[in-house]
Write a protein that holds these residues in place. Structure first.
Motif, PDB file in Angstrom:
ATOM      1  N   ARG A   1       0.861  -1.176   0.000  1.00  0.00           N
ATOM      2  CA  ARG A   1       0.000   0.000   0.000  1.00  0.00           C
ATOM      3  C   ARG A   1       0.899   1.228   0.000  1.00  0.00           C
ATOM      4  O   ARG A   1       1.952   1.242   0.636  1.00  0.00           O
ATOM      5  CB  ARG A   1      -0.925   0.003   1.221  1.00  0.00           C
ATOM      6  CG  ARG A   1      -1.989  -1.080   1.185  1.00  0.00           C
ATOM      7  CD  ARG A   1      -2.989  -0.910   2.321  1.00  0.00           C
ATOM      8  NE  ARG A   1      -3.994  -1.966   2.318  1.00  0.00           N
ATOM      9  CZ  ARG A   1      -5.105  -1.941   1.593  1.00  0.00           C
ATOM     10  NH1 ARG A   1      -5.341  -0.899   0.808  1.00  0.00           N
ATOM     11  NH2 ARG A   1      -5.976  -2.926   1.635  1.00  0.00           N
TER      12      ARG A   1
ATOM     13  N   ARG B   1      -6.483   6.406  -3.897  1.00  0.00           N
ATOM     14  CA  ARG B   1      -5.655   7.277  -3.075  1.00  0.00           C
ATOM     15  C   ARG B   1      -5.509   8.676  -3.673  1.00  0.00           C
ATOM     16  O   ARG B   1      -4.897   9.547  -3.075  1.00  0.00           O
ATOM     17  CB  ARG B   1      -4.261   6.666  -2.893  1.00  0.00           C
ATOM     18  CG  ARG B   1      -4.271   5.261  -2.290  1.00  0.00           C
ATOM     19  CD  ARG B   1      -4.838   5.265  -0.879  1.00  0.00           C
ATOM     20  NE  ARG B   1      -4.110   6.192  -0.028  1.00  0.00           N
ATOM     21  CZ  ARG B   1      -2.939   5.906   0.551  1.00  0.00           C
ATOM     22  NH1 ARG B   1      -2.372   4.716   0.372  1.00  0.00           N
ATOM     23  NH2 ARG B   1      -2.346   6.795   1.324  1.00  0.00           N
TER      24      ARG B   1
ATOM     25  N   GLN C   1     -14.942   1.920  -0.811  1.00  0.00           N
ATOM     26  CA  GLN C   1     -14.438   3.295  -0.841  1.00  0.00           C
ATOM     27  C   GLN C   1     -14.325   3.798  -2.275  1.00  0.00           C
ATOM     28  O   GLN C   1     -14.721   4.925  -2.591  1.00  0.00           O
ATOM     29  CB  GLN C   1     -13.066   3.355  -0.135  1.00  0.00           C
ATOM     30  CG  GLN C   1     -12.431   4.733  -0.116  1.00  0.00           C
ATOM     31  CD  GLN C   1     -11.321   4.900  -1.167  1.00  0.00           C
ATOM     32  OE1 GLN C   1     -11.253   4.131  -2.127  1.00  0.00           O
ATOM     33  NE2 GLN C   1     -10.473   5.904  -0.969  1.00  0.00           N
TER      34      GLN C   1
ATOM     35  N   ARG D   1     -10.283  -6.684  -2.272  1.00  0.00           N
ATOM     36  CA  ARG D   1     -10.409  -6.109  -0.935  1.00  0.00           C
ATOM     37  C   ARG D   1     -11.697  -5.297  -0.869  1.00  0.00           C
ATOM     38  O   ARG D   1     -11.809  -4.224  -1.473  1.00  0.00           O
ATOM     39  CB  ARG D   1      -9.194  -5.226  -0.601  1.00  0.00           C
ATOM     40  CG  ARG D   1      -7.891  -6.012  -0.496  1.00  0.00           C
ATOM     41  CD  ARG D   1      -7.930  -6.981   0.683  1.00  0.00           C
ATOM     42  NE  ARG D   1      -6.690  -7.717   0.859  1.00  0.00           N
ATOM     43  CZ  ARG D   1      -6.455  -8.929   0.352  1.00  0.00           C
ATOM     44  NH1 ARG D   1      -7.393  -9.522  -0.381  1.00  0.00           N
ATOM     45  NH2 ARG D   1      -5.314  -9.538   0.569  1.00  0.00           N
TER      46      ARG D   1
ATOM     47  N   GLN E   1      -4.457   4.107  -7.347  1.00  0.00           N
ATOM     48  CA  GLN E   1      -4.935   3.043  -6.469  1.00  0.00           C
ATOM     49  C   GLN E   1      -3.773   2.399  -5.728  1.00  0.00           C
ATOM     50  O   GLN E   1      -2.660   2.286  -6.260  1.00  0.00           O
ATOM     51  CB  GLN E   1      -5.654   1.955  -7.270  1.00  0.00           C
ATOM     52  CG  GLN E   1      -6.980   2.404  -7.874  1.00  0.00           C
ATOM     53  CD  GLN E   1      -7.655   1.280  -8.628  1.00  0.00           C
ATOM     54  OE1 GLN E   1      -7.620   1.241  -9.855  1.00  0.00           O
ATOM     55  NE2 GLN E   1      -8.275   0.359  -7.901  1.00  0.00           N
ATOM     56  N   ASP E   2      -4.030   1.948  -4.504  1.00  0.00           N
ATOM     57  CA  ASP E   2      -3.035   1.137  -3.814  1.00  0.00           C
ATOM     58  C   ASP E   2      -2.700  -0.082  -4.668  1.00  0.00           C
ATOM     59  O   ASP E   2      -3.609  -0.768  -5.156  1.00  0.00           O
ATOM     60  CB  ASP E   2      -3.568   0.678  -2.458  1.00  0.00           C
ATOM     61  CG  ASP E   2      -3.314   1.679  -1.345  1.00  0.00           C
ATOM     62  OD1 ASP E   2      -2.370   2.476  -1.473  1.00  0.00           O
ATOM     63  OD2 ASP E   2      -4.051   1.652  -0.339  1.00  0.00           O
TER      64      ASP E   2
ATOM     65  N   ASP F   1     -13.282  -3.549   1.531  1.00  0.00           N
ATOM     66  CA  ASP F   1     -13.262  -2.194   2.095  1.00  0.00           C
ATOM     67  C   ASP F   1     -12.748  -1.187   1.067  1.00  0.00           C
ATOM     68  O   ASP F   1     -13.266  -0.059   0.956  1.00  0.00           O
ATOM     69  CB  ASP F   1     -12.381  -2.146   3.346  1.00  0.00           C
ATOM     70  CG  ASP F   1     -13.015  -2.855   4.536  1.00  0.00           C
ATOM     71  OD1 ASP F   1     -14.218  -3.183   4.448  1.00  0.00           O
ATOM     72  OD2 ASP F   1     -12.302  -3.065   5.535  1.00  0.00           O
ATOM     73  N   ASP F   2     -11.731  -1.580   0.323  1.00  0.00           N
ATOM     74  CA  ASP F   2     -11.162  -0.691  -0.685  1.00  0.00           C
ATOM     75  C   ASP F   2     -12.157  -0.436  -1.812  1.00  0.00           C
ATOM     76  O   ASP F   2     -12.291   0.691  -2.301  1.00  0.00           O
ATOM     77  CB  ASP F   2      -9.882  -1.299  -1.261  1.00  0.00           C
ATOM     78  CG  ASP F   2      -8.738  -1.326  -0.263  1.00  0.00           C
ATOM     79  OD1 ASP F   2      -8.958  -0.973   0.906  1.00  0.00           O
ATOM     80  OD2 ASP F   2      -7.622  -1.703  -0.652  1.00  0.00           O
TER      81      ASP F   2
ATOM     82  N   SER G   1      -8.092  -3.858  -7.237  1.00  0.00           N
ATOM     83  CA  SER G   1      -9.134  -3.534  -6.261  1.00  0.00           C
ATOM     84  C   SER G   1      -8.655  -2.597  -5.171  1.00  0.00           C
ATOM     85  O   SER G   1      -9.360  -2.377  -4.189  1.00  0.00           O
ATOM     86  CB  SER G   1      -9.666  -4.820  -5.623  1.00  0.00           C
ATOM     87  OG  SER G   1      -8.720  -5.388  -4.735  1.00  0.00           O
ATOM     88  N   GLY G   2      -7.453  -2.030  -5.314  1.00  0.00           N
ATOM     89  CA  GLY G   2      -6.899  -1.183  -4.268  1.00  0.00           C
ATOM     90  C   GLY G   2      -7.688   0.086  -4.042  1.00  0.00           C
ATOM     91  O   GLY G   2      -8.363   0.614  -4.939  1.00  0.00           O
ATOM     92  N   LYS G   3      -7.583   0.606  -2.830  1.00  0.00           N
ATOM     93  CA  LYS G   3      -8.250   1.846  -2.441  1.00  0.00           C
ATOM     94  C   LYS G   3      -7.828   2.985  -3.364  1.00  0.00           C
ATOM     95  O   LYS G   3      -6.670   3.084  -3.778  1.00  0.00           O
ATOM     96  CB  LYS G   3      -7.877   2.179  -0.994  1.00  0.00           C
ATOM     97  CG  LYS G   3      -8.468   3.476  -0.455  1.00  0.00           C
ATOM     98  CD  LYS G   3      -7.968   3.766   0.957  1.00  0.00           C
ATOM     99  CE  LYS G   3      -8.471   2.731   1.947  1.00  0.00           C
ATOM    100  NZ  LYS G   3      -8.099   3.069   3.343  1.00  0.00           N
TER     101      LYS G   3
END
Length: 534
Positions: free
Chosen positions: A166, A411, A492, A486, A465-466, A488-489, A407-409
């Motif tokens: 991350r 940012r 968001q 993920r 993205q993360d 949660d990501d 699928s990263g958050k």
């Protein structure tokens, strides 16, 4: 959640012009974070439908299912648009085994759009690295009856980076840099030449009497991908081909080196579908209240490769696009501009779906015959065709937002070399700083569906993205499954995207546009071009 909503309230209190949006943003956050369906959507795309190679039966299923979901959620103008693509192809089953000097089941996959073996094929291997046409002479007369291993058996490399990551604040900050644009019209010619070489290699091996081709996967960890790019009608390969995991490939190469050469048993049961050579992009709208205001759009590519289930690439992005649509529809918000949602096909074969949209609705590049060849011939050189000629609907698209990095958050967002949007995006991100949405990066990004929109002067953007394990493990690989997503990501991400779309749709003025590109000067007029085939 309490702290997040307080942050949003504090921000909107700062600006009377923004105060009117306090309610919609809070409703978006509530719907996106407390009532999310993004993982249910992603699971169906990944587990139930599975890998979605363009024009495959699974992709046709996905095209129908996504349209049904949009209609179920109340979106309007749900439809698909066709463009010429080529052949459908999918894997029914496959197996690659070493049978001498001892039996081992190998990790391998048929290369996309190569033919079936028509039963079990058994033959010895020969390690014959062939990277350019001048290599043909070295192996002429030596390949008959052999499974030809055409990759050089590169040694294993030390892992110097964590496979899962991350972004730290420092890493995010480094993304914000101006990158000098470069113009090298010969680069696309070289890429097209490499594609032409793949066809020549297939013809050479067939003429020499080889029975199959094997290549080496480009990552360790028993990861395979099976990418293949000869999908056009009449251009698919003649010879069965498989990609073998790096560890297994090296073992075969070692055994062949000391002799005798190991024998492989390959069964590739693959199917072609030529019933419809067209591919399809999927669209759905939340209609705007001002028919003269144009539209904003978000998109992700629905297609995938077939080694895994297409979860992170790009079921994740597709699910976030669809979830943003569901969020906005569920809130009942009526935007000024229409908000359009796109699910592209053909991205993995050269951004062909989004390129078709650009050419049909936004602008053309070059003359009437430019880019009319088969397969990826249409992709290579697109950005080097001149002039750029806007179509009547060019100015209707006020902004495009793309998601395609796993699928990263989210940012932050790349401005893609459009610095005039920086203060606008800073304001839009403020309610989501507590969610990690903090960075604006001026640099451009490539390799996905906003590229050709940027190339004709439409304001198109990709989110930061993360990375997670996207580049190191899941990208195009047999490990691209639901377990690497993920939730949660993704909740968001869909929520942030919905808010960005609403802001763009309701803005008094459309986002600043870059100029319509004109042919630039060659960046280095003194550079010599090296022939790839020497």
């Amino acid at each position: 959640m309490r702290h997040l909503l307080l942050a949003a309230t504090a921000f909107f209190a700062l600006s009377p012009a923004a105060a009117q949006d306090r309610g919609p943003v809070n409703r978006i956050i509530d719907e996106g974070m407390n009532h999310s369906q993004v993982m249910v959507t992603a699971e169906h795309l990944s587990d139930v439908i599975g890998p979605r190679l363009t024009n495959s039966p699974a992709m046709r299923t996905a095209e129908g299912w996504t349209q049904d979901k949009y209609r179920e959620w109340g979106l309007k103008n749900v439809h698909k648009e066709a463009y010429p693509f080529g052949r459908g192809w999918w894997i029914e089953k496959s197996s690659v085994r070493m049978v001498t000097p001892r039996p081992i089941q190998l990790t391998a996959i048929p290369i996309a759009w190569t033919p079936a073996t028509n039963g079990v094929l058994t033959a010895p291997v020969i390690v014959a690295p062939i990277a350019k046409e001048s290599d043909f002479a070295k192996w002429r007369g030596k390949l008959a009856g052999k499974i030809v291993m055409t990759s050089f058996p590169e040694p294993a490399r030390d892992l110097t980076k964590a496979p899962f990551n991350r972004y730290t604040g420092e890493e995010l900050g480094k993304l914000d840099e101006y990158q000098q644009p470069t113009y090298d019209p010969q680069a696309a010619d070289k890429r097209l030449k490499r594609l032409d070489f793949t066809q020549k290699l297939d013809a050479f091996l067939k003429a020499e009497g080889a029975v199959a081709m094997a290549t080496m996967a480009y990552r360790d960890g028993k990861l395979v991908s099976g990418e293949g790019y000869l999908f056009g009608t009449g251009e698919t390969p003649a010879l069965p081909a498989v990609q073998i995991a790096a560890e297994d490939y090296r073992r075969l190469a070692r055994l062949a080196k000391i002799g005798p050469a190991p024998t492989l048993e390959i069964e590739s049961v693959v199917r072609f579908d030529d019933s419809d050579p067209n591919a399809y992009n999927i669209f759905a709208d939340i209609p705007g209240t001002d028919p003269k205001a144009g539209y904003v759009m978000a998109g992700a590519h629905l297609d995938s490769w077939v080694a895994g289930d297409g979860a992170t690439d790009n079921g994740a992005g597709s699910a976030m696009i669809m979830e943003a649509a569901r969020i906005l529809a569920a809130t009942g918000i009526r935007p000024k501009r229409t908000i359009r949602f796109a699910l592209w096909s053909g991205e993995e074969q050269g951004l062909l779906g989004s390129m078709a949209f650009v050419q049909e609705h936004l602008a053309t590049r070059g003359n009437a015959t430019s880019g009319t060849g088969q397969g990826m011939q249409r992709y290579y050189g697109f950005t080097n065709r001149w002039p750029v000629t806007p179509r009547p609907g060019f100015n209707d698209l006020a902004a495009y937002f793309n998601i395609d990095n796993g699928s990263g958050k989210l940012r932050g967002i790349y401005t893609e070399g459009n610095p005039a949007v920086v203060p606008i995006f800073q304001e839009w991100m403020a309610p989501f700083r507590a969610m990690g949405m903090t960075q604006i990066a001026n640099r451009p990004t490539g390799g996905t569906d906003h590229v050709f929109m940027q190339s004709v002067g439409v304001p198109g953007f990709q989110f930061i993205q993360d990375p997670l394990d996207y580049g190191s493990v899941t990208h195009h690989s047999n490990a691209d499954t639901f377990d690497h997503l993920r939730g949660d990501d993704m909740r968001q991400g869909a929520t942030v995207l919905a808010a960005f779309l609403l802001n763009a749709a309701n803005a008094d003025k459309a986002l600043p546009r870059p100029p319509v590109p004109t042919q630039p000067a060659v960046t280095d007029p003194f550079a010599y071009s090296k022939d790839d085939d020497d």
